[in-house]
Design a protein around this motif. Structure first.
Motif, short mmCIF file in Angstrom:
data_model
loop_
_atom_site.label_atom_id
_atom_site.label_comp_id
_atom_site.label_asym_id
_atom_site.label_seq_id
_atom_site.Cartn_x
_atom_site.Cartn_y
_atom_site.Cartn_z
N LEU A 21 0.83 -1.20 0.00
CA LEU A 21 0.00 0.00 0.00
C LEU A 21 0.87 1.25 0.00
O LEU A 21 0.57 2.24 -0.68
N GLN A 83 -4.83 -1.89 5.99
CA GLN A 83 -5.65 -0.91 5.28
C GLN A 83 -6.07 0.23 6.21
O GLN A 83 -6.05 1.40 5.83
N TYR A 86 -3.03 2.45 6.99
CA TYR A 86 -2.68 3.19 5.76
C TYR A 86 -3.65 4.35 5.54
O TYR A 86 -3.23 5.48 5.25
#
Length: 235
Positions: A21, A83, A86
């Motif tokens: 990411l 996720q 991030y």
């Protein structure tokens, strides 16, 4: 003969997702492995969850390569959603990151406390500073390596200090009262942003999770201190 299934390290897969990411798809796995100074075979197994999350020193190297605070990397390495971290990081949601760190610190404390007798290694190799203090006197009885790093002091210097000496002198009475309150409550107690003072006088913002426990029949208070200076500096 039954074939034994290989253990899958979900935290490794989560950490790899976070790396991807952060770096996108243009950089190859080989380049990542090289920048992280990791053997390509080990990196491939790490990516697939066949290799455990590297220890703190390697995580610090990864944080440096990604230009991130190591505590962000440590959160992901300990299983916090790649996720989620991030998204918070990319939107500069510092309060959200600190809240996430606080929630995870609480869970980590429960784990360390529950497994204390069986996994002493958790204490010595934890990603956060851990102090053990006499619940009655406030004297520091033990600490781990991260505590030495946090305070810029050796374990020999720290052990024997009063717990209030970990904090700014002008707030000595506040932290003495705080300590007694935590001892009285007994259960896991989380705090808002607090402060410790390093040997060189630098003030460091931290989160604290503390709990009273017994070790070898002695009543002690265990405090896990998480350095959040990397988050505060971005404000």
């Amino acid at each position: 003969m039954a074939i034994r299934k290989q253990k899958i390290h979900k935290d490794s897969i989560n950490l790899y997702r976070f790396i991807r990411l952060m770096l996108g798809k243009d950089i190859s796995d080989r380049q990542i492995a090289q920048s992280w100074k990791m053997d390509e075979k080990n990196f491939h197994e790490f990516k697939e969850g066949k290799y455990p999350v590297p220890r703190l020193g390697k995580l610090a190297e990864l944080a440096s390569a990604l230009k991130l605070d190591k505590y962000i990397i440590c959160q992901v390495a300990e299983g916090v959603s790649a996720q989620k971290v991030y998204n918070l990081y990319k939107t500069d949601n510092h309060d959200g990151l600190i809240k996430l760190m606080s929630d995870h610190l609480y869970k980590a404390h429960k784990s360390v406390t529950k497994q204390w007798g069986q996994y002493r290694d958790l204490f010595n190799n934890a990603n956060d500073a851990i102090f053990l203090a006499d619940a009655k006197t406030g004297e520091i009885l033990n600490c781990n390596q991260e505590a030495e790093i946090l305070l810029g002091r050796s374990r020999k210097e720290i052990v024997g200090m009063h717990q209030s000496q970990l904090h700014p002198l002008q707030k000595k009475d506040y932290y003495k009262k705080h300590f007694k309150s935590h001892v009285k409550m007994g259960k896991i107690v989380e705090t808002g942003i607090q402060q410790v003072v390093r040997k060189d006088g630098t003030i460091v913002p931290i989160l604290i999770s503390s709990r009273v426990m017994k070790i070898n029949g002695k009543k002690v208070i265990q405090g896990i201190f998480r350095d959040i200076s990397g988050q505060k500096s971005r404000r």
